[in-house]
Design a protein around this motif. Structure first.
Motif, PDB file in Angstrom:
ATOM      1  N   ASN A 203       4.313   5.609  -5.449  1.00 54.62           N
ATOM      2  CA  ASN A 203       4.303   5.579  -6.907  1.00 54.62           C
ATOM      3  C   ASN A 203       3.351   6.634  -7.465  1.00 54.62           C
ATOM      4  OD1 ASN A 203       3.472   4.863  -9.624  1.00 54.62           O
ATOM      5  ND2 ASN A 203       4.390   2.862  -9.323  1.00 54.62           N
ATOM      6  N   LEU A 204       2.120   6.654  -6.966  1.00 54.09           N
ATOM      7  CA  LEU A 204       1.133   7.604  -7.481  1.00 54.09           C
ATOM      8  C   LEU A 204       1.525   9.045  -7.170  1.00 54.09           C
ATOM      9  CD1 LEU A 204      -2.178   5.708  -6.576  1.00 54.09           C
ATOM     10  CD2 LEU A 204      -0.978   5.762  -8.775  1.00 54.09           C
ATOM     11  N   ALA A 205       2.087   9.263  -5.970  1.00 54.17           N
ATOM     12  CA  ALA A 205       2.523  10.614  -5.595  1.00 54.17           C
ATOM     13  C   ALA A 205       3.654  11.094  -6.494  1.00 54.17           C
ATOM     14  CB  ALA A 205       2.954  10.630  -4.130  1.00 54.17           C
ATOM     15  N   GLN A 206       4.595  10.209  -6.805  1.00 51.47           N
ATOM     16  CA  GLN A 206       5.711  10.572  -7.694  1.00 51.47           C
ATOM     17  C   GLN A 206       5.207  10.997  -9.073  1.00 51.47           C
ATOM     18  OE1 GLN A 206       8.607   7.386  -7.937  1.00 51.47           O
ATOM     19  NE2 GLN A 206       8.688   7.199  -5.702  1.00 51.47           N
ATOM     20  N   HIS A 207       4.132  10.362  -9.525  1.00 50.98           N
ATOM     21  CA  HIS A 207       3.578  10.672 -10.842  1.00 50.98           C
ATOM     22  C   HIS A 207       2.452  11.710 -10.774  1.00 50.98           C
ATOM     23  CE1 HIS A 207       5.619   6.806 -11.589  1.00 50.98           C
ATOM     24  NE2 HIS A 207       5.861   7.348 -12.773  1.00 50.98           N
TER      25      HIS A 207
ATOM     26  N   LEU B 272       0.835  -1.209   0.000  1.00 56.27           N
ATOM     27  CA  LEU B 272       0.000   0.000   0.000  1.00 56.27           C
ATOM     28  C   LEU B 272       0.867   1.255   0.000  1.00 56.27           C
ATOM     29  CD1 LEU B 272      -2.713   1.555   0.362  1.00 56.27           C
ATOM     30  CD2 LEU B 272      -2.433   1.202   2.837  1.00 56.27           C
ATOM     31  N   GLU B 273       1.854   1.298   0.873  1.00 61.38           N
ATOM     32  CA  GLU B 273       2.734   2.474   0.946  1.00 61.38           C
ATOM     33  C   GLU B 273       3.525   2.646  -0.347  1.00 61.38           C
ATOM     34  OE1 GLU B 273       2.570   4.753   3.310  1.00 61.38           O
ATOM     35  OE2 GLU B 273       0.970   3.531   4.165  1.00 61.38           O
TER      36      GLU B 273
ATOM     37  N   GLN C 257       6.880   0.315  -6.488  1.00 58.67           N
ATOM     38  CA  GLN C 257       7.136   1.755  -6.455  1.00 58.67           C
ATOM     39  C   GLN C 257       7.392   2.326  -7.848  1.00 58.67           C
ATOM     40  OE1 GLN C 257      10.346   1.874  -3.538  1.00 58.67           O
ATOM     41  NE2 GLN C 257       9.072   3.163  -2.223  1.00 58.67           N
ATOM     42  N   LYS C 258       7.930   1.499  -8.750  1.00 62.46           N
ATOM     43  CA  LYS C 258       8.274   1.970 -10.092  1.00 62.46           C
ATOM     44  C   LYS C 258       7.327   1.459 -11.172  1.00 62.46           C
ATOM     45  CE  LYS C 258      13.178   2.391  -8.982  1.00 62.46           C
ATOM     46  NZ  LYS C 258      14.550   1.944  -9.254  1.00 62.46           N
TER      47      LYS C 258
ATOM     48  N   PRO D  73      -3.605  11.880  -8.343  1.00 63.03           N
ATOM     49  CA  PRO D  73      -4.392  11.945  -7.104  1.00 63.03           C
ATOM     50  C   PRO D  73      -5.089  10.613  -6.821  1.00 63.03           C
ATOM     51  CG  PRO D  73      -5.480  13.164  -8.857  1.00 63.03           C
ATOM     52  CD  PRO D  73      -4.167  12.729  -9.413  1.00 63.03           C
ATOM     53  N   TYR D  74      -5.238  10.309  -5.541  1.00 65.27           N
ATOM     54  CA  TYR D  74      -5.869   9.041  -5.177  1.00 65.27           C
ATOM     55  C   TYR D  74      -6.641   9.195  -3.878  1.00 65.27           C
ATOM     56  CZ  TYR D  74      -1.944   8.608  -1.923  1.00 65.27           C
ATOM     57  OH  TYR D  74      -1.037   8.835  -0.925  1.00 65.27           O
ATOM     58  N   GLU D  75      -7.581   8.287  -3.689  1.00 67.27           N
ATOM     59  CA  GLU D  75      -8.324   8.139  -2.442  1.00 67.27           C
ATOM     60  C   GLU D  75      -8.119   6.710  -1.978  1.00 67.27           C
ATOM     61  OE1 GLU D  75     -10.234  10.323  -0.801  1.00 67.27           O
ATOM     62  OE2 GLU D  75     -10.511  11.949  -2.257  1.00 67.27           O
ATOM     63  N   THR D  76      -7.988   6.515  -0.674  1.00 61.87           N
ATOM     64  CA  THR D  76      -7.791   5.170  -0.136  1.00 61.87           C
ATOM     65  C   THR D  76      -9.013   4.732   0.651  1.00 61.87           C
ATOM     66  OG1 THR D  76      -5.406   5.555   0.045  1.00 61.87           O
ATOM     67  CG2 THR D  76      -6.317   3.705   1.289  1.00 61.87           C
TER      68      THR D  76
END
Length: 196
Positions: free
Chosen positions: A27-31, A21-22, A190-191, A34-37
């Motif tokens: 990964n999404l933050a680097q790109h 999850l982390e 992560q990548k 935006p996301y919701e969990t």
């Protein structure tokens, strides 16, 4: 509408699933995606029907505020990522209950039912990624245990909801895995080039 919904299904914060999850969030933050969990255990989601919820099912209604919240998130997202262990060759009861309760039938909801079958309405979710861990090695799960994640959950259940593309990434043999192997998997996540 370009955000991603992560559906996380594990009760233990020191599990490999939580580390996945982390890694997905990083990964999404680097790109800059935006996301919701949706954290089913943290939210104390009740994955079963009571009599009132069952009565409301065919009207597309609910008395569970989490069901309303989750369905709104799904209807306004572009993609979805499930993070879950494989228990007894399939998804856990908590995640099955999420599908059972949140996927409401009705106009503007997750699906409609006609005499020809189910018509999925979550076509806004262009791709589903299912990230799992399993005690069995991946090849054993695929070849000898029915391959339920790919054949049933992705190719049948999610497709019936309108999600046409799905990708399964499993970390098998988790109980006997080395720290090095787990770290390598997390770096891969992560990548990973998620595409929605």
């Amino acid at each position: 509408m370009n955000n991603i919904v992560i559906v996380y299904c594990h009760p233990y914060q020191k599990s490999l699933n939580h580390a996945v999850l982390e890694a997905v969030k990083d990964n999404l933050a680097q790109h800059k995606i935006p996301y919701e969990t949706i954290d089913l255990y943290r939210d104390k989601f009740q994955p079963f029907y009571d009599l009132e919820e069952l009565r409301l099912f065919h009207t597309g209604e609910t008395h569970d505020p989490l069901v309303t919240k989750y369905l709104e998130l799904l209807k306004n997202a572009q993609g979805i990522i499930f993070i879950t262990p494989i228990w007894w060759n399939s998804i856990p009861g908590m995640l099955k209950g999420f599908i059972d309760k949140v996927m409401k039938e009705g106009e503007g909801l997750s699906h409609t039912v006609s005499k020809y079958g189910i018509h999925g309405c979550l076509t806004n979710l262009t791709h589903a990624y299912v990230l799992t861990t399993s005690t069995s090695p991946t090849f054993y799960f695929r070849l000898f245990m029915g391959n339920a994640i790919k054949k049933i959950f992705i190719s049948k259940t999610l497709k019936q909801l309108g999600i046409k593309r799905g990708t399964w990434i499993n970390f098998g043999n988790v109980t006997n895995s080395s720290l090095t192997k787990r770290e390598k998997h997390l770096k891969k996540i992560q990548k990973y080039p998620f595409q929605f």
